[in-house]
Design a protein around this motif. Sequence first.
Motif, PDB file in Angstrom:
ATOM      1  N   SER A 160       0.838  -1.196   0.000  1.00 16.95           N
ATOM      2  CA  SER A 160       0.000   0.000   0.000  1.00 16.95           C
ATOM      3  C   SER A 160       0.877   1.253   0.000  1.00 16.95           C
ATOM      4  O   SER A 160       2.086   1.212   0.249  1.00 16.95           O
ATOM      5  N   ASN A 215       0.889   3.435   2.152  1.00 10.87           N
ATOM      6  CA  ASN A 215       1.338   3.730   3.514  1.00 10.87           C
ATOM      7  C   ASN A 215       2.410   2.773   4.026  1.00 10.87           C
ATOM      8  O   ASN A 215       2.811   2.869   5.185  1.00 10.87           O
ATOM      9  N   SER A 216       2.835   1.847   3.161  1.00  9.12           N
ATOM     10  CA  SER A 216       3.858   0.895   3.600  1.00  9.12           C
ATOM     11  C   SER A 216       5.183   1.613   3.830  1.00  9.12           C
ATOM     12  O   SER A 216       5.454   2.668   3.256  1.00  9.12           O
ATOM     13  N   GLU A 256       4.838  -5.080   5.790  1.00 11.99           N
ATOM     14  CA  GLU A 256       3.384  -5.039   5.683  1.00 11.99           C
ATOM     15  C   GLU A 256       2.811  -6.391   5.306  1.00 11.99           C
ATOM     16  O   GLU A 256       1.662  -6.699   5.631  1.00 11.99           O
TER      17      GLU A 256
END
Length: 718
Positions: free
Chosen positions: A228, A230-231, A251
Amino acid sequence: MRDAPPAGGITRALRLLTVAVIVVPVVLLATAAWVNYVAAFRDARERVDRAKDAIHEYALKAFESDELILDRIAEHVAGKNRAELIGSEDFHRYLRQFEGKPQISAVGLIIPGQGLAASNPVFPVPTINVGPPNYVPVDRGEKEPIYIGQAVTGTFTDAPQFSVVRLDRASAQDAVTGLIFVSAKLSDFAGYYRTIIDLENFLVTVIRTDGAVLARAPGNELVGKTLSINSRFRQAIAREPKSGGYDGASELDGIERLFSYRQLGTYPVYVSVGLKRSAVIEGWAWLMAGHLAIGLPATIGLFLLAWLALRRSRAADAALAAVEVHSERREIAEASLRHVQKMDIVGQLTGGIAHDFNNLLAVITGNLELILRRPQDGARVGRVAKAAFQAAERGERLVEQLLMFSRRRVMRPTTLDINQVLLDFETLMRHAAGPQIQLRLKLDTALDHSNIDRAQLEAAILNLVVNARDALPKGGRITIRTANVVIDQAYADENPEITPGPYVILWVRDNGIGIPPSVLPHVFEPFFTTKDVGKGSGLGLSQVYGFATECGGGVSIHSEPGRGATVRLYLPRCTESLVEHGERPVKPHALANGGGTILVVDDDDFVLETAKETVADLGYRVLVAHNGQEALQILKGSDNIDVLFSDIVMPGGINGIQLAEEARRLQPALKVLLTSGHSAAVLTDTHGLPKAFPVLGKPYRRDQLAANIRELINDRAA
């Protein structure tokens, strides 16, 4: 020769050594642990960086090789009819030359609407529709761009793979544009990774810029997943697009690792290498375990040696402290013994002086009474006699104080309620204290009784109140308090003036000027006083001391200059009922009618003569003897004697007690009255005084003697 350090200093040094044996290794181990911890992670990051660089070179060459293959195939098919190429066996043989090359799974053509048109693994190619993957373009400037696809399940195998493709620009007669592809064999990537790193602890990932996982070892099942936005990886490449590193959990599997990544040239692909954080800590822990295996036994050995030495030193200190306590107690006991011996010596001296003074007073008193009764020289003789009589009375009071200090005063104990005595005596105490002094009584309502001489108790209290008053020249407060106490051995060891047991205690406390430490040891000594000449005899506290010790109690005094003084009077506790055993009051009587004969015995001629005249003046017939032998001779020759009146302490081998016993044997009906200036206790201890013989203490008054003789004669007549 240097002095040895004190035992306490050795113990303190050993205590510090024992602590140091623990603290120093712990500090060193903690420091080493921290240094090795930091070094372990620094080394781990260096290993990750080296592995990343090696894998980066391998993966970059693989992508460059794929790009070269695509260009060669494009050159080979340029200008050729695509329909002829699809069914051409020659084209199939051309594609087969790329078999066996590292990382190459398959090459071929894909034509839109027809699917897989040509491939090196099989011929003829079966009809297979190939869906268009999500491609990421690679700009090559003037060259035809290439595209990198996502990882998908292979057409001819179940293993995941990803493709690198370029457009196949068709000729004018062809209406469509196909794709030339090269499929990567991921097993070759993993095989190479194992040659340079341990895949049990390391993780190698090939990832596109959009987070799509192209290759992963270990964790082949996660190939095709997309990280993602946001990783940690995508946030890191956003900050540092070319290369970098970060620590954190993946993640995809949640495992904490140390990551390092690098972009493959200009390709939108990164190589990422991660090392498990737990593996780094485990390696560090094993290293520290090795240090502990070497250092811990040595530390334990040093600690045991230091502890053993400390234990022995403490035992030595305890023994030394016990010796010091014993020595200190012995010094206190010796000082107390010296004090008692000194007081006994002074007591014997004052007792002897008082005894002789008593005899003198008896003579003076008797003669003065005779002169007063028969003033032969008129009024002048009467006035002189009266003045001498008053002087004798004052001397008598002084002697009583001396006798009380020397414990030779005849005691007349009764069972008393000390609280009631204080309440009865309160008015006199307040008068003695004066108007500027506030006198407080704090009396214990559950106070036990005490069997003591009331007159001596009142004299002792009055002396203490007067002393407290003199310590309050500007006024202040005197507090008298009573309570029951039980003195244990520990308290008695610290206060040798009192023996263990139950007591009634009487405090007299003031908030006056106090007593200097240099004066305090001498306050109970007779004739010692800090008052001006003529303002004190120095016998007040001596009387208190004599009274307390004579009645079986004790006295102590504590004082601090400027903070007052406290005197504790310990009196023997008893459970007897309040029955008075004091003297019966002396009643006035008429002179005898000459109906009795008295044998008076005394070794002192002056006393004997005075006693003779006094008894004769009372109306009795008097016989005299100068010693026991002479008295016995008189007793053997006459049986008309009513009363034997004899001194106790006499020389010649027969004292008054022995005389009385022998006289009773000769004349059983004979009444005996003894006299002495010593106490009943001294007479009992020294001369074996029986309780059957009454004792009239010296100096005695004429009416006291008259009352005692009258009582004895009346008992004889009855």
